[in-house]
Design a protein around this motif. Structure first.
Motif, PDB file in Angstrom:
ATOM      1  N   GLU A  42       2.360 -34.798  38.167  1.00 54.91           N
ATOM      2  CA  GLU A  42       2.841 -33.212  38.907  1.00 54.91           C
ATOM      3  C   GLU A  42       1.566 -33.083  39.493  1.00 54.91           C
ATOM      4  N   ASP A  70       7.069 -36.747  39.160  1.00 58.69           N
ATOM      5  CA  ASP A  70       6.796 -35.517  38.879  1.00 58.69           C
ATOM      6  C   ASP A  70       6.866 -35.006  39.718  1.00 58.69           C
ATOM      7  N   GLU A  71       8.342 -34.293  40.618  1.00 59.64           N
ATOM      8  CA  GLU A  71       8.158 -33.427  41.374  1.00 59.64           C
ATOM      9  C   GLU A  71       7.667 -34.204  43.110  1.00 59.64           C
ATOM     10  N   THR A  91       8.079 -31.749  33.098  1.00 62.42           N
ATOM     11  CA  THR A  91       6.853 -32.224  33.029  1.00 62.42           C
ATOM     12  C   THR A  91       6.170 -32.752  31.867  1.00 62.42           C
TER      13      THR A  91
HETATM   14 MG   LIG Z   1       6.620 -29.527  36.316  1.00 59.57          MG
END
Ligand SMILES: [Mg+2]
Ligand SMILES: Nc1ncnc2c1ncn2[C@@H]1O[C@H](COP(=O)(O)OP(=O)(O)OP(=O)(O)O)[C@@H](O)[C@H]1O
Lengths: 293, 246
Positions: free
Chosen positions: B86, B163-164, B44
């Motif tokens: 994120e 991010d994810e 991140t």
């Molecule tokens: Mg992260």
């Protein structure tokens, strides 16, 4: 008796509209920046004096002086943000700008005192004497102007925030400044815009208040104390709540004037504030509390 | 050919807390690149540096031949870097449509273009159309992720950082989202993907970097990384049996 109550209701709305104008600036800045500008009170006072000088020294029309006061307020807001809030933005310092604005407030008040003296200025416009009757009810032309200008300002502000790209971006900055930046929105510019709008409203509020105010360099203080109460009752940062609370405080003040000594009104308003803090600490419109602006 | 994004010897830190050291990586035009690593590896942090939310302490970032280290995030968006952050970070009190409009802020003077881009987002995720007037804060996690992706694409970025995007979502929703990411990549947008779900990370990206303790410990085509023991170790944070499943 009924007529009297309606009359006082009208007077309360006029007063409430003035409070709303002043309180909206505080709420906007808080909503977007989570900061308080203590010099806001002095923007009201300087707005009032701007209107005074435009009408008395320059012999301009009162309506023109309203625009001038709004412009002066906007300029002051711009300067305070540029000098104090903008440089510290995102530096994690919350107390420093707050204290700096207290300093600005002291400077403005004492500067005005040195320049204008402590003696109250008498500000009469041709509109304060002119009475408009609606059957048994009456309003001064000044009150009609106050209602019309305040209503217009509120509707415009609301429309701006709901329906324009820039207004929505301003709400986005209030909700999540960092993510707003990721959208290509420059948060510092919208914060500046918020200061300009809020402070213009303060200047305008001052000019509308001027004819009914005891016009001294400390005139803003009495109004701002109520404006703070209104911002808190409305739920910090909540526009609709602030409008509702402002009108409510105006109404309560007008009603209690009938039965209570005017000196007791502040006690009633702050009693209400304390009661609100105990009963509904999140403000009048509780479920919308987190929406800042 | 010069890379679209080129990071050289980046040092990243939060105040005194050093997180990433000496990171160098590239994303070529049109390429999809994965950045993988265990929790706390600095993924991140790296994406934040790319998007302009964190100024690097040392090193340089170049995008399309231009040095961007000192540019704020809003200026980087203007150059063509968008981030799906994120945790999705939708604006909770704006409606779905308003969130999309904010994603298209740079096109605000071309209303028709914004409307077309919103339609494109609705075509990817019809659920968003059904929820257009609803506040984003009331959406489900999966719907919020769809919104965050569609919102980032509103700016028509050249590089999309994610991010994810699969975090906490049901498999069927994850599938839907990755199908769209793959389509976006096919249409020419470069992708820099941080993803815990190794299956999707390796299926989407052609190349990958493995982060461990803030440093890149392995890099190469995903086909090669897939079978690399170091990758397994880094991915699972040294512990056997954690989720991921390569
Ligand atoms: Mg992260
Ligand atoms: N704001 C911050 N201040 C200080 N340290 C931070 C901050 N944000 C992250 N860190 C630290 O930096 C390191 C890397 O964090 P980062 O969020 O980049 O990890 P990550 O790889 O994204 O992990 P995850 O998979 O859990 O999201 C962690 O040790 C974390 O504690």
């Amino acid at each position: 008796m009924f007529v009297l109550a309606v009359q006082q209701g009208l007077n309360g709305l006029v007063l409430g509209s003035l409070y709303v104008l002043v309180a909206l600036g505080l709420t906007l800045v808080y909503g977007v920046l989570v900061q308080i500008n203590f010099a806001h009170a002095d923007f009201v006072m300087i707005g009032a004096f701007s209107a005074y000088f435009v009408t008395h020294a320059l012999h301009g029309d009162y309506l023109l002086s309203l625009a001038a006061a709004g412009a002066v307020g906007a300029l002051l807001g711009y300067l305070v943000n540029a000098a104090i809030f903008a440089p510290l933005l995102g530096k994690g310092s919350e107390l420093r700008p707050l204290i700096a604005t207290i300093g600005v407030s002291v400077m403005l008040e004492n500067g005005a005192l040195a320049l204008l003296g402590p003696v109250p200025y008498a500000f009469a416009t041709r509109y304060s004497a002119e009475v408009i009757r609606f059957g048994p009810l009456y309003l001064t032309a000044q009150s009609v102007i106050i209602l019309a200008v305040a209503a217009t300002a509120i509707v415009l502000l609301h429309g701006f925030l709901r329906f324009t790209f820039l207004g929505k971006a301003l709400r986005a900055v209030a909700q999540d400044r960092e993510t707003a930046g990721l959208m290509g929105i420059a948060p510092d510019r919208l914060i500046m815009l918020t200061f300009i709008i809020g402070s213009a409203l303060a200047g305008l509020g001052g000019a509308l208040l001027a004819p009914v105010l005891v016009l001294t360099p400390f005139a803003g203080t009495s109004v701002i104390v109520k404006a703070f109460a209104i911002v808190i009752i409305g739920g910090f940062g909540n526009i609709e709540g602030t409008i509702l609370a402002g009108l409510l405080v105006g109404l309560i003040e007008a009603m209690t004037t009938q039965v209570l000594d005017p000196g007791l009104i502040d006690i009633v308003v702050f009693g209400l504030l304390l009661a609100m803090l105990v009963i509904r600490p999140t403000g009048l419109i509780a479920e919308r509390r987190e929406e800042n602006v | 050919m010069t890379p679209l994004l080129e990071a050289t010897a980046l040092d990243l830190a939060y105040g005194p807390v050093a997180v990433c050291r000496d990171l160098s990586f590239q994303v070529m035009a049109g390429e999809a690149v994965a950045l993988i690593g265990a929790n706390g590896a600095g993924k991140t942090t790296t994406l934040r540096a790319v998007a302009g939310l964190l100024a690097p302490r040392a090193g340089t970032l170049r995008f399309a031949g231009q040095t961007i280290d000192r540019l704020p995030s809003h200026a980087r968006l203007g150059l063509g870097i968008a981030l799906v952050p994120e945790g999705r970070r939708v604006f909770p009190f704006l409606t779905v449509r308003e969130n999309l409009e904010m994603g298209g802020f740079r096109h605000r003077h071309q209303r028709r273009h914004v409307a077309r881009l919103i339609e494109r987002g609705f075509a990817w995720f019809p659920r968003l159309r059904e929820r257009a007037g609803q506040r984003a804060g009331t959406l489900s996690g999966g719907e919020q992720q769809m919104l965050a992706l569609a919102r980032a694409m509103m700016s028509e970025p050249r590089l999309l950082c994610l991010d994810e995007p699969s975090l906490g979502l049901a498999p069927i929703v994850v599938q839907d989202i990755f199908r769209t990411i793959a389509a976006i990549n096919r249409d020419g947008t470069s992708i820099l993907l941080v993803e815990q779900n190794a299956h999707y990370a390796f299926a989407t990206a052609v190349r990958g970097y493995v982060l461990r303790g803030g440093s890149i410990v392995a890099a190469g085509p995903t086909a090669a990384l897939r079978s690399d023991e170091r990758v397994r170790a880094a991915y699972l944070g040294g512990s056997v049996g954690a989720s991921g499943g390569i």
